[in-house]
Design a protein around this motif. Structure first.
Motif, PDB file in Angstrom:
ATOM      1  N   PHE A  76       0.836  -1.191   0.000  1.00 48.37           N
ATOM      2  CA  PHE A  76       0.000   0.000   0.000  1.00 48.37           C
ATOM      3  C   PHE A  76       0.878   1.252   0.000  1.00 48.37           C
ATOM      4  CE2 PHE A  76       0.495  -1.296   4.450  1.00 48.37           C
ATOM      5  CZ  PHE A  76       0.959  -0.121   5.038  1.00 48.37           C
ATOM      6  N   ILE A  77       0.272   2.370  -0.351  1.00 52.25           N
ATOM      7  CA  ILE A  77       0.983   3.639  -0.435  1.00 52.25           C
ATOM      8  C   ILE A  77       0.977   4.297   0.944  1.00 52.25           C
ATOM      9  CG2 ILE A  77       1.062   5.909  -1.551  1.00 52.25           C
ATOM     10  CD1 ILE A  77      -0.546   4.586  -3.865  1.00 52.25           C
ATOM     11  N   LYS A 197      -7.382  -8.245   3.388  1.00 51.07           N
ATOM     12  CA  LYS A 197      -6.805  -9.595   3.475  1.00 51.07           C
ATOM     13  C   LYS A 197      -5.295  -9.570   3.320  1.00 51.07           C
ATOM     14  CE  LYS A 197     -10.858 -12.189   1.910  1.00 51.07           C
ATOM     15  NZ  LYS A 197     -11.402 -13.122   0.894  1.00 51.07           N
ATOM     16  N   ALA A 198      -4.796  -8.624   2.557  1.00 51.72           N
ATOM     17  CA  ALA A 198      -3.350  -8.555   2.325  1.00 51.72           C
ATOM     18  C   ALA A 198      -2.638  -7.663   3.333  1.00 51.72           C
ATOM     19  CB  ALA A 198      -3.073  -8.051   0.903  1.00 51.72           C
ATOM     20  N   TRP A 199      -3.305  -6.585   3.770  1.00 57.18           N
ATOM     21  CA  TRP A 199      -2.626  -5.562   4.559  1.00 57.18           C
ATOM     22  C   TRP A 199      -3.131  -5.433   5.992  1.00 57.18           C
ATOM     23  CZ3 TRP A 199      -4.091  -1.802   0.079  1.00 57.18           C
ATOM     24  CH2 TRP A 199      -3.328  -2.124  -1.055  1.00 57.18           C
ATOM     25  N   GLY A 200      -4.150  -6.176   6.367  1.00 58.93           N
ATOM     26  CA  GLY A 200      -4.730  -6.018   7.698  1.00 58.93           C
ATOM     27  C   GLY A 200      -5.782  -4.927   7.703  1.00 58.93           C
ATOM     28  N   PRO A 203      -5.918   1.579   8.339  1.00 58.83           N
ATOM     29  CA  PRO A 203      -5.348   2.361   9.445  1.00 58.83           C
ATOM     30  C   PRO A 203      -6.346   3.244  10.188  1.00 58.83           C
ATOM     31  CG  PRO A 203      -3.840   2.370   7.587  1.00 58.83           C
ATOM     32  CD  PRO A 203      -5.100   1.703   7.108  1.00 58.83           C
ATOM     33  N   ALA A 204      -7.465   3.587   9.564  1.00 58.02           N
ATOM     34  CA  ALA A 204      -8.465   4.401  10.258  1.00 58.02           C
ATOM     35  C   ALA A 204      -9.468   3.561  11.021  1.00 58.02           C
ATOM     36  CB  ALA A 204      -9.204   5.272   9.228  1.00 58.02           C
ATOM     37  N   ASP A 205      -9.268   2.253  11.065  1.00 55.06           N
ATOM     38  CA  ASP A 205     -10.196   1.361  11.759  1.00 55.06           C
ATOM     39  C   ASP A 205     -10.311   1.750  13.238  1.00 55.06           C
ATOM     40  OD1 ASP A 205     -11.728  -1.270  11.819  1.00 55.06           O
ATOM     41  OD2 ASP A 205     -10.204  -1.667  13.347  1.00 55.06           O
ATOM     42  N   PHE A 206     -11.525   1.621  13.779  1.00 51.83           N
ATOM     43  CA  PHE A 206     -11.774   1.989  15.169  1.00 51.83           C
ATOM     44  C   PHE A 206     -11.433   0.871  16.149  1.00 51.83           C
ATOM     45  CE2 PHE A 206     -14.094   5.285  13.029  1.00 51.83           C
ATOM     46  CZ  PHE A 206     -14.106   6.360  13.895  1.00 51.83           C
ATOM     47  N   GLY A 207     -11.113  -0.321  15.638  1.00 51.10           N
ATOM     48  CA  GLY A 207     -10.684  -1.416  16.496  1.00 51.10           C
ATOM     49  C   GLY A 207     -11.748  -1.958  17.414  1.00 51.10           C
ATOM     50  N   ARG A 208     -12.990  -2.024  16.938  1.00 48.12           N
ATOM     51  CA  ARG A 208     -14.085  -2.486  17.807  1.00 48.12           C
ATOM     52  C   ARG A 208     -14.713  -3.795  17.333  1.00 48.12           C
ATOM     53  NH1 ARG A 208     -17.000   3.400  18.009  1.00 48.12           N
ATOM     54  NH2 ARG A 208     -15.261   4.525  18.955  1.00 48.12           N
TER      55      ARG A 208
END
Length: 209
Positions: A76-77, A197-200, A203-208
């Motif tokens: 990813f960039i 699937k490739a990168w997880g 990055p802005a995911d709220f983790g919930r």
């Protein structure tokens, strides 16, 4: 009266679904290995887009479909903006945000808003990111992990099935503002699909989850 058509661009300047041939043509004209096709209904176009098929261009996008083997995504960039939304319930309390991928710094965070949905939040986050980067002159690509939201932005229409109520009126006010911005503005920002699937997680995911 000519029947309305929908145009899917799999490989072009900005892949997506377009409601006007003139818009589609701008994405594929003089584009090497352009892949596109016209459909009689939005539902057919949506299924074809989500199915990941590629067309061989012929007359005005009326092409035969052939399966496209999905290529493994590269890296990813890092110098980019990623957006995501979270919603507690469906509908429920909805919020969204944008995060600079390289630094992990939050650039904006909106909500929570009552009686929203995750798809609506993803759509609003994308438009917020587009408007912010155009206003500030920031030339970064924009990532989202939501195919629906990316498609809605390309169509300039939030196709939510959520019904407006007195409680979620602020959400619909934001939707109307976002749609108006898309109708009245052009942008050079590249909108990219975040490959979870490739990168997880984006990055802005709220983790919930």
């Amino acid at each position: 009266m000519a029947r309305k058509k929908f145009y899917v661009v799999w490989n072009g300047v900005r892949p997506g679904i377009y409601e006007q041939w003139e818009e589609c043509k701008l994405q594929v004209r003089n584009y090497s290995n352009a892949r596109y096709k016209s459909f009689e209904s939005y539902e057919e176009a949506r299924k074809a887009w989500e199915g990941g098929c590629a067309g061989t261009p012929e007359n005005r996008g009326r092409s035969a479909l052939s399966p496209r083997k999905a290529a493994a995504p590269g890296a990813f960039i890092r110098e980019s903006l990623a957006v995501d939304a979270a919603c507690s319930g469906n509908p429920g309390d909805m919020e969204y945000r944008g995060v600079h991928v390289a630094s992990g710094r939050e650039w904006f965070h909106m909500g929570p808003f009552r009686q929203g949905t995750n798809n609506v939040g993803e759509f609003l986050a994308l438009v917020h990111g587009l408007a912010l980067m155009k206003r500030e002159g920031i030339p970064l690509p924009l990532y989202s992990d939501s195919r629906n939201a990316i498609l809605w932005v390309q169509l300039k229409k939030c196709r939510t099935k959520l019904e407006r109520t007195a409680v979620n009126a602020p959400v619909f006010d934001l939707i109307e503002r976002a749609e108006k911005w898309l109708r009245e503005n052009t942008y050079d920002t590249q909108i990219l699909k975040w490959e979870t699937k490739a990168w997880g997680e984006v990055p802005a995911d709220f983790g919930r989850k």
